[in-house]
Design a protein around this motif. Sequence first.
Motif, mmCIF file in Angstrom:
data_model
loop_
_atom_site.group_PDB
_atom_site.id
_atom_site.type_symbol
_atom_site.label_atom_id
_atom_site.label_comp_id
_atom_site.label_asym_id
_atom_site.label_seq_id
_atom_site.Cartn_x
_atom_site.Cartn_y
_atom_site.Cartn_z
ATOM 1 N N ASN A 127 0.622 -1.129 -0.096
ATOM 2 C CA ASN A 127 0.000 0.062 0.080
ATOM 3 C C ASN A 127 0.804 1.479 0.036
ATOM 4 N N CYS A 128 1.775 1.418 0.790
ATOM 5 C CA CYS A 128 2.838 2.394 0.732
ATOM 6 C C CYS A 128 3.520 2.571 -0.428
ATOM 7 N N ARG A 129 3.827 1.528 -1.238
ATOM 8 C CA ARG A 129 4.438 1.604 -2.528
ATOM 9 C C ARG A 129 3.522 2.218 -3.408
ATOM 10 N N GLU A 130 2.116 1.662 -3.429
ATOM 11 C CA GLU A 130 1.306 2.331 -4.385
ATOM 12 C C GLU A 130 1.108 3.778 -4.289
ATOM 13 N N LEU A 144 1.855 9.548 -6.041
ATOM 14 C CA LEU A 144 2.714 10.651 -5.816
ATOM 15 C C LEU A 144 3.448 11.038 -6.629
ATOM 16 N N ARG A 145 4.405 10.067 -6.987
ATOM 17 C CA ARG A 145 5.451 10.333 -8.191
ATOM 18 C C ARG A 145 4.983 10.709 -9.298
ATOM 19 N N VAL A 157 12.793 2.453 -0.613
ATOM 20 C CA VAL A 157 11.987 2.695 0.265
ATOM 21 C C VAL A 157 10.989 3.473 -0.139
ATOM 22 N N PRO A 158 9.734 3.133 0.111
ATOM 23 C CA PRO A 158 8.492 4.264 -0.674
ATOM 24 C C PRO A 158 8.576 5.495 -0.232
ATOM 25 N N LEU A 159 9.253 6.297 -0.819
ATOM 26 C CA LEU A 159 9.376 7.750 -0.773
ATOM 27 C C LEU A 159 9.739 8.338 -2.022
ATOM 28 N N VAL A 160 9.256 9.468 -2.397
ATOM 29 C CA VAL A 160 9.595 10.317 -3.583
ATOM 30 C C VAL A 160 10.492 11.485 -3.257
ATOM 31 N N ALA A 161 11.495 11.323 -3.732
ATOM 32 C CA ALA A 161 12.515 12.638 -3.676
ATOM 33 C C ALA A 161 12.668 13.187 -5.016
ATOM 34 N N PHE A 162 12.563 14.520 -5.015
ATOM 35 C CA PHE A 162 12.385 15.101 -6.445
ATOM 36 C C PHE A 162 13.188 16.549 -6.268
ATOM 37 N N THR A 163 13.726 17.078 -7.628
ATOM 38 C CA THR A 163 14.199 18.315 -7.623
ATOM 39 C C THR A 163 13.746 19.190 -8.827
ATOM 40 N N LEU A 164 13.722 20.716 -8.741
ATOM 41 C CA LEU A 164 13.388 21.462 -9.713
ATOM 42 C C LEU A 164 14.306 21.232 -10.968
ATOM 43 N N LYS A 165 13.553 21.075 -12.171
ATOM 44 C CA LYS A 165 14.448 21.053 -13.408
ATOM 45 C C LYS A 165 15.367 22.433 -13.527
ATOM 46 N N ASP A 166 14.468 23.393 -13.335
ATOM 47 C CA ASP A 166 15.028 24.775 -13.371
ATOM 48 C C ASP A 166 15.031 25.539 -12.051
ATOM 49 N N LEU A 205 -4.741 11.510 0.913
ATOM 50 C CA LEU A 205 -3.696 12.580 1.398
ATOM 51 C C LEU A 205 -2.565 12.791 0.234
ATOM 52 N N ALA A 206 -2.255 11.707 -0.689
ATOM 53 C CA ALA A 206 -1.275 11.988 -1.707
ATOM 54 C C ALA A 206 -1.768 12.983 -2.613
ATOM 55 N N GLU A 207 -3.083 12.585 -2.862
ATOM 56 C CA GLU A 207 -3.735 13.461 -3.814
ATOM 57 C C GLU A 207 -3.625 15.092 -3.506
#
Length: 498
Positions: free
Chosen positions: A345-348, A353-354, A372-381, A428-430
């Motif tokens: 469920n965490c992975r889904e 979110l991703r 690990v079920p997480l989302v790490a992201f950076t700005l393209k610009d 909550l993700a949405e």
Amino acid sequence: MVLTTVADSGDSVNCTFGSRYLRSPPPKFKLGEQSIPKDAAYQIIHDELMLDGTPRLNLASFVTTWMEPECDNLIMASLNKNYVDMDEYPVTTELQNRCVNMIARLFHAPIGDQEAAVGVGTVGSSEAIMLAGLAFKRKWQHRRKSQGKPYDKPNIVTGANVQVCWEKFARYFEVELKEIKLSEGFYVMDPVKAVELVDENTICVAAILGSTLTGEFEDVKLLNELLSKKNKETGWDTPIHVDAASGGFIAPFLYPDLDWDFQLPLVKSINVSGHKYGLVYPGVGWVVWRSKEDLPEDLVFHINYLGSDQPTFTLNFSKGSSQIIAQYYQFIRLGFEGYRNVMENCRENARVLREGIEKMGKFEVVSKDVGVPLVAFTLKDSSKHTVFEISENLRRFGWIVPAYTMPPDAQHIAVLRVVIREDFSRSLAERLISDIDKVLKEVEALPSRVSVKAAEVKAGVKDGGGVTKHVKKSDREIEEEVTTYWRRLVDGKRTGAC
């Protein structure tokens, strides 16, 4: 009702019952001369705690923030039990031993059906890592002494992405820390480079199953193969420790075919955090050894002044029993099927979110699908706005989403990270996706704060005579300086650790 607290300076400070009023700057408190009503004490503290963040919206933390009411009741009923009093609380001790055996078998320790596993419950993975590190150091020292060789310069090899507890271990117990630097696009330890750094003084190589930065699993199987080859060539016996603080309760359920644990012969010990994906409130951790030969006997103390002979190998002595009991509750309540369902469920939810973040078109996701079920992201610009601004503005919606820079040599990369826990639902993700989109549009409509800083960077520096020299800097250098500037700014505003 108004209460008076006396500051060190002798001035009185008014604290109004029923509201949070405290004269600024806050005084240095000392113990009051008189008692106050219990209701008043409760209300004062309760009101101040209202200003804390909401734990379930703290997406910076891997730590469990929800458990079932039945387990809450068990925790409350055992708050007054001191775990170390094994003779007085033998059932609690037995529950801990059962947990150790369950974890060891989950990690494929080579023990028989009637054989007891070697391990211990700890306050968290930090203590577990200290104990594992001490075992490696002591065993290495014994081996060096028996060979008549120097044993005063031990070292340990890790990636630069390790949690700070590894740096603490190295500093506190006088072990050189050899770190493999990261690079853009590769944010975990490179096994090839790690083995190259191994020498006769290396007490172990530490692999991370679930990097704090991106959630990625390091390649323990490849590390085992390369290190085995080097050991054979050199005659050394360098082992592996797996820091599975975050991933230890994920990999067995989501990636059962992944080779990372005691199935690999050089893996001698593993730590895991019960208060992360073990689904228990903080703080409880675990460390298990492959066999009793991997834990030097001279590190184990035996005491009898609590009623019977009790072996103990911990950095702490007295500690609560409630988290041990809560861990056992989760093990028998959920079983393998239950843990697998929670992790799936965490992975889904991480996938939802991703995909939502990727659809905005403004971010690049740097975390991997496996881990690990997480989302790490950076700005393209990041030329006009930074992830630090986005993190700061998300707090207006109640979200605590950390922004941070990567370790060397990828420190010019700044990311946001959202950790998906059991209590983070799809709804909550949405909602978070929607709020990130709102914040992004609001920030883009504002004047660029980065441009101002970049202009200062381009303007140059003054020489010894006070004359400004204009220095042409590359876009990469400007980005690094701007990122450092924002990191210091955010750190200056931070009042506590998430």
